[in-house]
Enzyme design. Structure first.
Site, PDB file in Angstrom:
ATOM      1  N   HIS A 189      -3.640  -0.987   9.332  1.00 28.15           N
ATOM      2  CA  HIS A 189      -2.742  -0.650   8.226  1.00 28.15           C
ATOM      3  C   HIS A 189      -2.540   0.867   8.108  1.00 28.15           C
ATOM      4  O   HIS A 189      -2.291   1.380   7.023  1.00 28.15           O
ATOM      5  CB  HIS A 189      -3.293  -1.166   6.909  1.00 28.15           C
ATOM      6  CG  HIS A 189      -3.513  -2.645   6.822  1.00 28.15           C
ATOM      7  ND1 HIS A 189      -4.490  -3.298   7.526  1.00 28.15           N
ATOM      8  CD2 HIS A 189      -2.869  -3.595   6.093  1.00 28.15           C
ATOM      9  CE1 HIS A 189      -4.458  -4.591   7.223  1.00 28.15           C
ATOM     10  NE2 HIS A 189      -3.482  -4.793   6.365  1.00 28.15           N
ATOM     11  N   HIS A 213      -8.212 -10.496   4.320  1.00 32.76           N
ATOM     12  CA  HIS A 213      -8.950  -9.231   4.475  1.00 32.76           C
ATOM     13  C   HIS A 213      -8.683  -8.276   3.306  1.00 32.76           C
ATOM     14  O   HIS A 213      -8.773  -7.056   3.475  1.00 32.76           O
ATOM     15  CB  HIS A 213      -8.617  -8.578   5.832  1.00 32.76           C
ATOM     16  CG  HIS A 213      -7.154  -8.261   6.035  1.00 32.76           C
ATOM     17  ND1 HIS A 213      -6.508  -8.490   7.221  1.00 32.76           N
ATOM     18  CD2 HIS A 213      -6.211  -7.714   5.208  1.00 32.76           C
ATOM     19  CE1 HIS A 213      -5.246  -8.095   7.131  1.00 32.76           C
ATOM     20  NE2 HIS A 213      -5.049  -7.625   5.914  1.00 32.76           N
ATOM     21  N   GLU A 239       1.050 -11.407   8.443  1.00 30.20           N
ATOM     22  CA  GLU A 239      -0.302 -11.291   9.035  1.00 30.20           C
ATOM     23  C   GLU A 239      -0.777 -12.627   9.615  1.00 30.20           C
ATOM     24  O   GLU A 239      -1.763 -12.668  10.344  1.00 30.20           O
ATOM     25  CB  GLU A 239      -1.295 -10.773   7.982  1.00 30.20           C
ATOM     26  CG  GLU A 239      -1.036  -9.323   7.619  1.00 30.20           C
ATOM     27  CD  GLU A 239      -1.912  -8.788   6.496  1.00 30.20           C
ATOM     28  OE1 GLU A 239      -1.950  -7.569   6.321  1.00 30.20           O
ATOM     29  OE2 GLU A 239      -2.557  -9.594   5.784  1.00 30.20           O
ATOM     30  N   HIS A 254       1.759 -13.391   1.123  1.00 34.27           N
ATOM     31  CA  HIS A 254       1.692 -12.302   0.139  1.00 34.27           C
ATOM     32  C   HIS A 254       2.734 -11.236   0.432  1.00 34.27           C
ATOM     33  O   HIS A 254       3.165 -11.072   1.564  1.00 34.27           O
ATOM     34  CB  HIS A 254       0.288 -11.695   0.004  1.00 34.27           C
ATOM     35  CG  HIS A 254      -0.281 -10.965   1.193  1.00 34.27           C
ATOM     36  ND1 HIS A 254      -0.526 -11.550   2.410  1.00 34.27           N
ATOM     37  CD2 HIS A 254      -0.706  -9.681   1.328  1.00 34.27           C
ATOM     38  CE1 HIS A 254      -1.073 -10.671   3.234  1.00 34.27           C
ATOM     39  NE2 HIS A 254      -1.192  -9.523   2.611  1.00 34.27           N
TER      40      HIS A 254
HETATM   41  C1  DHB Z   1      -3.849  -6.654  -0.164  1.00 33.71           C
HETATM   42  C2  DHB Z   1      -3.587  -7.517   0.892  1.00 33.71           C
HETATM   43  C3  DHB Z   1      -3.617  -7.045   2.201  1.00 33.71           C
HETATM   44  O1  DHB Z   1      -3.356  -7.818   3.305  1.00 33.71           O
HETATM   45  C4  DHB Z   1      -3.919  -5.707   2.465  1.00 33.71           C
HETATM   46  O2  DHB Z   1      -3.981  -5.294   3.739  1.00 33.71           O
HETATM   47  C5  DHB Z   1      -4.164  -4.841   1.413  1.00 33.71           C
HETATM   48  C6  DHB Z   1      -4.122  -5.303   0.087  1.00 33.71           C
HETATM   49  C7  DHB Z   1      -3.857  -7.150  -1.574  1.00 33.71           C
HETATM   50  O3  DHB Z   1      -3.459  -8.304  -1.829  1.00 33.71           O
HETATM   51  O4  DHB Z   1      -4.299  -6.405  -2.461  1.00 33.71           O
HETATM   52 FE    FE Z   2      -3.343  -6.654   5.151  1.00 38.71          FE
END
Ligand code: DHB
Ligand code: FE
Length: 291
Positions: free
Chosen positions: A59, A12, A244, A197
Site C-alpha cells: 500500500h 489485513h 484485493e 470494501h
Molecule cells: C482498511 C482496509 C484495508 O484493506 C487497508 O489496506 C487499510 C485500511 C480499513 O478498512 O480500515
Molecule cells: Fe488493504
C-alpha cells in the site's frame, strides 16, 4: 518434495494491530472476528507448515505510484516492516527462504510471468497483520516465527490491475513450482485483504454481502467461474479496495489438489471492511490414493 498443505484467506485491516496491542480480542466489537481464527490455530497445530507463501498488495511502503510492478516476489533472507503511520506497533522481522524464492522465480519466468525480483523488500500491514492473526504468540513475544515466508506482491492499487484469471494462473504456477521443489517443506499459502470494501470517494464504506458470499462459495471448487468478472466489474461489485480479492484468487490457484473449505468466518464490519477468514485443505493426488 515440497507440498502445499492448504490455504488461508484473511483481511489485513491495520486497526487489527491496535486491537491486538490493546488486548481487545474479547471486546464485543472484536470478538466475533478474532474467534474466526480459533480454527486457523487448531489447523496449523495439526498441519505444522514450515513456509508461508503470502500473496498480498503493498500500500505504498515498499512500492509507490512512481514504480509499481504488477507482480513482485521477495528473495530476501529477512523481511522488515516500518511505521506506515497507522499508529500501530511495527512488526518484528520475518525470516525468508531465498532458495525457495529463487526456485519460484525461475519457475514463474519459465511460465511467462515476468516478475520483479526483490532481494530487499519491506513488508507492510498486508503481510504483518495476517502474520499476527495467524501466529499470535510469535507476534507478541520474542519467540521466533514458526514459519519462514516468501511474500508475493500483486498490484491492486494503480490501474491497470491484473485480471482475476491472470492471478489465478499466477497461483497455479506457484503451486506447480512448489511441488517441483526438491526439499521436503510443508507450505501454506495465504491470501490477504478484501473482501468488499471501499475507503474513499462517494461510495466510501461500500460493502456487498451477496457478492462476497458468491465469491466465497465459488472460489472453493470453481474459481474459474469468477474469472468472467472484469476488473471494472470487480470494482463495481466489491469496491475499489475490494479488488484485493485478487490476492485470494492467487492463493486459491496455488492449491492444485482437491480443495475443501474447512472453515469460514465472515464478519461485518472490521473498520470499513467485510472481514472474511477461511481455511482450505489441499489434498494432493498421492494423499487421495492413500486415503
Ligand atoms: C482498511 C482496509 C484495508 O484493506 C487497508 O489496506 C487499510 C485500511 C480499513 O478498512 O480500515
Ligand atoms: Fe488493504
Amino acid at each position: 518434495m515440497a507440498t502445499v498443505v492448504g490455504g488461508i484467506g484473511t483481511t489485513h485491516v491495520p486497526s487489527i494491530g491496535r486491537a491486538i496491542a490493546d488486548g481487545k480480542q474479547n471486546d464485543p466489537y472484536w470478538k466475533p472476528f478474532f474467534r474466526g481464527f480459533d480454527y486457523v490455530h487448531y489447523w496449523l497445530a495439526r498441519t505444522k507448515p514450515d513456509i508461508a507463501i503470502v500473496f498480498y498488495n503493498d500500500h505504498g511502503l515498499n512500492f509507490f505510484l512512481d514504480k509499481l510492478p504488477t507482480f513482485a516476489i521477495g528473495a530476501a533472507a529477512e523481511y522488515r516492516s516500518e511505521d506506515e503511520g497507522w499508529g500501530i506497533p511495527v512488526s518484528r522481522s520475518i525470516a525468508g527462504e531465498p532458495d525457495l524464492s529463487w526456485h519460484l522465480i525461475n519457475a514463474l519466468v519459465a511460465d511467462e510471468f515476468d516478475v520483479t525480483m526483490c532481494q530487499e523488500m519491506l513488508i507492510d500491514h498486508a503481510v504483518t497483520i495476517p502474520m499476527a492473526l495467524i501466529w499470535p504468540s510469535s507476534a507478541l513475544s520474542d519467540r521466533s516465527w514458526p514459519v519462514k515466508i516468501v511474500p508475493i506482491e500483486i498490484n491492486t492499487v494503480q490501474h491497470p490491475l491484473p485480471s482475476l484469471a491472470r492471478c489465478l494462473k499466477l497461483g497455479q504456477s506457484i503451486g506447480r513450482a512448489v511441488s517441483s521443489y526438491p526439499q521436503d517443506l510443508r507450505v501454506v499459502v495465504v491470501g490477504t485483504g478484501g473482501l468488499s470494501h471501499q475507503l474513499d470517494g462517494t461510495r466510501a464504506g461500500f460493502i456487498n454481502k451477496e457478492f462476497d458470499a458468491l465469491c466465497l462459495d465459488k472460489i472453493v471448487t470453481e474459481p474459474e467461474t469468477l474469472t468472467r468478472y472484469s476488473i471494472h466489474d470487480l470494482v463495481e461489485l466489491s469496491g475499489s479496495q475490494g479488488v484485493e480479492f485478487l490476492n485470494w484468487m492467487a492463493m486459491r490457484g496455488a492449491l492444485t489438489g482437491r480443495v475443501n473449505e474447512l472453515n469460514r468466518n465472515y464478519h461485518i464490519p472490521i473498520s470499513n471492511t467485510a472481514a472474511a477468514t477461511v481455511v482450505y485443505d489441499n489434498q494432493t493426488e498421492g494423499e487421495r490414493r492413500a486415503a
